[in-house]
Structure formats: C-alpha cells, structure tokens
Design an enzyme around this catalytic site. Structure first.
Site, PDB file in Angstrom:
ATOM      1  CE  LYS A  54     -45.906  44.894  19.413  1.00  0.00           C
ATOM      2  NZ  LYS A  54     -45.775  45.393  18.030  1.00  0.00           N
ATOM      3  CD  GLN A  98     -48.277  46.095  15.472  1.00  0.00           C
ATOM      4  OE1 GLN A  98     -47.674  46.493  16.459  1.00  0.00           O
ATOM      5  NE2 GLN A  98     -48.003  44.923  14.920  1.00  0.00           N
ATOM      6  CG  ASP A 121     -41.319  48.872  16.149  1.00  0.00           C
ATOM      7  OD1 ASP A 121     -41.179  47.750  16.677  1.00  0.00           O
ATOM      8  OD2 ASP A 121     -42.409  49.305  15.734  1.00  0.00           O
TER       9      ASP A 121
END
Ligand code: GUN
Length: 309
Positions: A54, A98, A121
C-alpha cells in the site's frame, strides 16, 4: 467448457494509471499531493506485506505516504492517540488501520474514531450507512474492486442473479450492497444457509468470500456463471493441492510448496471452476490486485472531497 480467466493485473494497472493521472492533475492545479497514512500494529507477516504494498504503490502513483508501525504490545490508548492525531492533521487525506489488531486494542472503537472523510477503507459506520442508502461514500476496497472487474470485463450485472457467499463487514455485506446498487438481484449465503450448493448454483455471478481453501466446487457453480474468488488461503499439503489444481498447474504449485512451504489458494476450486464456469478470477492475480488499486482510488477521492477540488 473452459472458462475465461479474468486477470486482475491489466485492470489494476489501468486503474492505477488513471489514479496517477488524477494525482498529477491535482498536484499541478492545486499544489497538493494526496497523503495516505497507514497504521500497523505488531508483526503479522501478511499485514506487513499488505502495508508495504500500500505504501509503495501510493508513492509510485505520486502520492505522499506515512507508515506508523507500533509494537505488538502497544496499548489501545496509544493506537487511539495516533488515529486522533491523524484526524487532526489537515494534510492527511486517508487513514488506514491495518487489521487484524492485537487483542488488547478495541478494533471497533479505533475504526469508529477515524474521521469518516478520511476513512479510505470505508469501514466507519457513517460510510457503511451511506453505502446502504446509495449515497456517495468511501466504499470498502475489495468489493469495489470486484465491481471494477465485472464492469471492465463487460459481465452484465443489472438483472443478473448475484450470489455472495460470506457476510463479513469487510467483503460480504458491502459486496451485496454494491451489487444491489448495480441492479443485480442479490442473495447472500452463509454458514447457516440451507443447501448452500443449490442456492449458489442459481447465481449468474458467484462471489466467494468465505476464507476456506477450495470451498466452492462444481456443484456450487451454474454452468457458464462468472465466478469471483475473493479468498486468500495458504495450502501446504501437496495432497490438498492435487485436489485443487489440474495437470496445467499442479507442478508449479507443488514446487511453490516445496520452496516456500505453502501456495496461495482462493475459496474456489480452480480445477472445477475452469470446467464449469464461463469466467473466473485466479488466485493469486485476481481480486487481490484490485484491493490496493481501489485503495489508491479512494485516497484520491478522499483528497478531492475533503479539499473540495
Ligand atoms: N486486513 C485484511 N483486509 C484488510 C483491508 O481491506 N483493510 C484493512 N485495513 N485491513 C485489512
């Protein structure tokens, strides 16, 4: 029948090129570079790989990135403080924490603390609510990537019967919402579904997001269906690999197991999907590549919305 393989590679590359062009335009016109901040806690090896990808990709596309890595014993308050600090900094456009988080960190409170405008997200309840109402919002990356694969592969969605196996907050539920928004008729199956194979086999589009290697067999697949495999599982047993892969692939897979100790396998049995589906996504090289591409797209979207560009 031999199913068409829907490679995620070209589609992910195309999306990344589009994002890079948009980043260049924003930078040139407005003098701002979108900034993605990623928070990782502990040493989960898969998380380390995902976060690395990422951060690297955001930089390749011309964005700024920050990687906040905390030790596995970090307290809930320490993680919360980082999120609050990132919320308060105006130059930060996207915040991604994460998952999974260590047990002492309350995942729900962390995700609910992220500013919804920076929630790349799409896991904050505000964004989940907006998605369910069909309002513009930041959408979870993996299901958004599945829609891109379907559209860019010219698989008809409107009017199709889409069956989603799995009801997680990260994939199954938002996947169902997005397919509904595209005018599919949507069925969601799960561990309590009666005669799941028979229900799955009515799907023109079948999305597998269960987390069990090779769960979807021939009996689950309507002949000619488009099968989308969201699963990422490790298989280390050569006998299990032999159930999943035909003569075209088994040798390569056994070599991978011998070398690395495991091979990556989706939730679909690829040998059986190849014979019965019309099209399917491979693992690796399918949906997984789209997740990072869509995160980049969400970061630019967040930057544009926040900064009213
Ligand atoms: N862990 C596994 N998938 C994801 C994801 O899409 N986002 C985050 N933040 N963590 C994950």
């Amino acid at each position: 029948m031999t199913a068409k393989i829907l490679s995620g590679k070209e589609i992910a590359e195309a999306i990344k090129r589009e994002v890079a062009a948009e980043v260049a335009l924003i930078t040139e016109r407005h003098g701002v570079r979108p900034l993605l901040a990623v928070v990782r806690v502990g040493e989960d090896p898969a998380s380390a790989v995902y976060v690395g990808s990422k951060v690297k990709t955001s930089e390749e596309l011309g964005m700024l990135s920050e990687h906040h890595h905390l030790p596995v014993e970090a307290t809930h308050e320490e993680v919360l403080a980082i999120v609050k600090d990132l919320n308060a900094r105006p130059e930060v456009d996207g915040i991604l924490v994460q998952l999974p988080l260590p047990a002492q960190v309350d995942e729900r409170e962390i995700l609910e603390t992220i500013d919804p405008a920076k929630d790349v997200d799409g896991f904050h309840p505000v964004n989940v609510g907006k998605l369910s109402q069909g309002q513009k919002s930041l959408v979870p990356c993996t299901p958004a990537g599945v829609i891109e694969i379907l559209k860019r592969s010219e698989i008809p969605i409107a009017g199709a019967h889409a069956v989603v196996i799995g009801r997680s907050n990260i994939v199954g539920k938002p996947m169902a919402q997005l397919l509904l928004q595209e005018n599919a008729t949507v069925t969601v199956c799960h561990s309590r579904t009666k005669d799941l194979p028979a229900v799955a086999a009515t799907g023109d589009i079948l999305v597998a997001a269960i987390g069990r290697a090779g769960f979807v067999r021939a009996a689950h697949i309507k002949p000619g269906a488009c099968v989308i495999d969201v699963g990422i599982n490790n298989v280390s047993d050569p006998a299990q690999a032999a159930e999943l892969f035909g003569p075209d692939e088994i040798e390569k897979r056994l070599n991978t197991i011998a070398k690395r100790g495991f091979t990556l396998v989706g939730d679909v049995n690829p040998k059986e999907a190849k014979e019965k589906a019309g099209a399917f996504t491979p693992v690796p090289g399918g949906v997984g590549l789209l997740t990072v591409a869509m995160l980049m797209k969400n970061t630019v979207e967040a930057a544009k919305m926040r900064r009213k560009l």
